[in-house]
Each structure stands twice: as C-alpha cells, then as structure tokens.
Design a protein around this motif. Structure first.
Motif, mmCIF file in Angstrom:
data_model
loop_
_atom_site.group_PDB
_atom_site.id
_atom_site.type_symbol
_atom_site.label_atom_id
_atom_site.label_comp_id
_atom_site.label_asym_id
_atom_site.label_seq_id
_atom_site.Cartn_x
_atom_site.Cartn_y
_atom_site.Cartn_z
ATOM 1 N N ALA A 31 51.703 6.238 46.641
ATOM 2 C CA ALA A 31 50.295 6.589 46.832
ATOM 3 C C ALA A 31 49.970 6.666 48.320
ATOM 4 O O ALA A 31 50.614 6.004 49.137
ATOM 5 C CB ALA A 31 49.410 5.537 46.167
ATOM 6 N N THR A 34 45.891 5.152 52.474
ATOM 7 C CA THR A 34 44.447 4.912 52.440
ATOM 8 C C THR A 34 43.980 4.449 51.054
ATOM 9 O O THR A 34 42.953 3.787 50.952
ATOM 10 C CB THR A 34 43.667 6.174 52.846
ATOM 11 O OG1 THR A 34 44.094 7.274 52.034
ATOM 12 C CG2 THR A 34 43.900 6.500 54.315
ATOM 13 N N ARG A 35 44.731 4.758 50.025
ATOM 14 C CA ARG A 35 44.367 4.329 48.676
ATOM 15 C C ARG A 35 44.488 2.814 48.515
ATOM 16 O O ARG A 35 43.950 2.229 47.590
ATOM 17 C CB ARG A 35 45.225 5.039 47.643
ATOM 18 C CG ARG A 35 44.570 4.968 46.272
ATOM 19 C CD ARG A 35 45.212 5.818 45.241
ATOM 20 N NE ARG A 35 44.932 7.226 45.476
ATOM 21 C CZ ARG A 35 45.612 8.205 44.913
ATOM 22 N NH1 ARG A 35 46.621 7.923 44.113
ATOM 23 N NH2 ARG A 35 45.313 9.454 45.158
ATOM 24 N N HIS A 36 45.196 2.173 49.427
ATOM 25 C CA HIS A 36 45.351 0.719 49.373
ATOM 26 C C HIS A 36 44.219 0.002 50.095
ATOM 27 O O HIS A 36 44.234 -1.221 50.218
ATOM 28 C CB HIS A 36 46.699 0.312 49.989
ATOM 29 C CG HIS A 36 47.861 0.810 49.205
ATOM 30 N ND1 HIS A 36 48.504 1.986 49.505
ATOM 31 C CD2 HIS A 36 48.474 0.315 48.109
ATOM 32 C CE1 HIS A 36 49.481 2.186 48.637
ATOM 33 N NE2 HIS A 36 49.481 1.188 47.771
#
Length: 86
Positions: A31, A34-36
């Motif tokens: 992923a 930034t999704r984290h």
C-alpha cells in the motif's frame, strides 16, 4: 555489505511501525506509505533515516516514484548496489 530488497523492506516496515504505532505485521508493504497515516514530516524523517542507514544520498525524492514499501525497497536495493560497484 549491500542490503537486499528484503532487508530494506523489513527495515522500512519496522520504521513505519515505529512512526505510526501500527504493529509490524499490520503494515501493508504493497500500500502507499501515506495510507499508513504518515504525514509529510514523517515521510521526510523516513527518507532521512533511510539515507543514513543505507549510506546513500538521494538525488530526488524516491517516495514520489516509489510510493509503496515494496517498490521503494526494490528501487533502493538496486540503486545502492549500483553505487557500491567498483
């Protein structure tokens, strides 16, 4: 010694886990970073830590072209190996 893509991947996952308090086994290497929940300050810190750990100075921001942990690890392994060739 030049780190492998897997070693770099593991290092990044561990660092992302530390920065976000997400358990390492829940960090999705496929992923976008930034999704984290990493903001721009955390991404800059991550890039600076990578440079220091790898002993490799980025010419451009590799996170733009390689937004996932997997793609970033593969790219960095190739770049560091290329830099260290005689």
């Amino acid at each position: 010694m030049t780190p492998t893509a897997e070693e770099i991947r593991t290092w990044i996952v561990t660092r992302v886990s530390h920065l976000t308090n997400i358990p390492t086994d829940e960090v999705d290497a496929g992923a976008p970073l930034t999704r984290h929940g990493l903001d721009s300050v955390a991404l800059i810190a991550l890039a600076a830590d990578l440079e220091k750990w790898l002993g490799y100075r980025f010419r451009t921001n590799p996170l733009v072209a390689h937004p996932t942990i997997d793609s970033l690890a593969r790219y960095l392994a190739e770049e560091v190996a290329r830099q260290k060739k005689p």
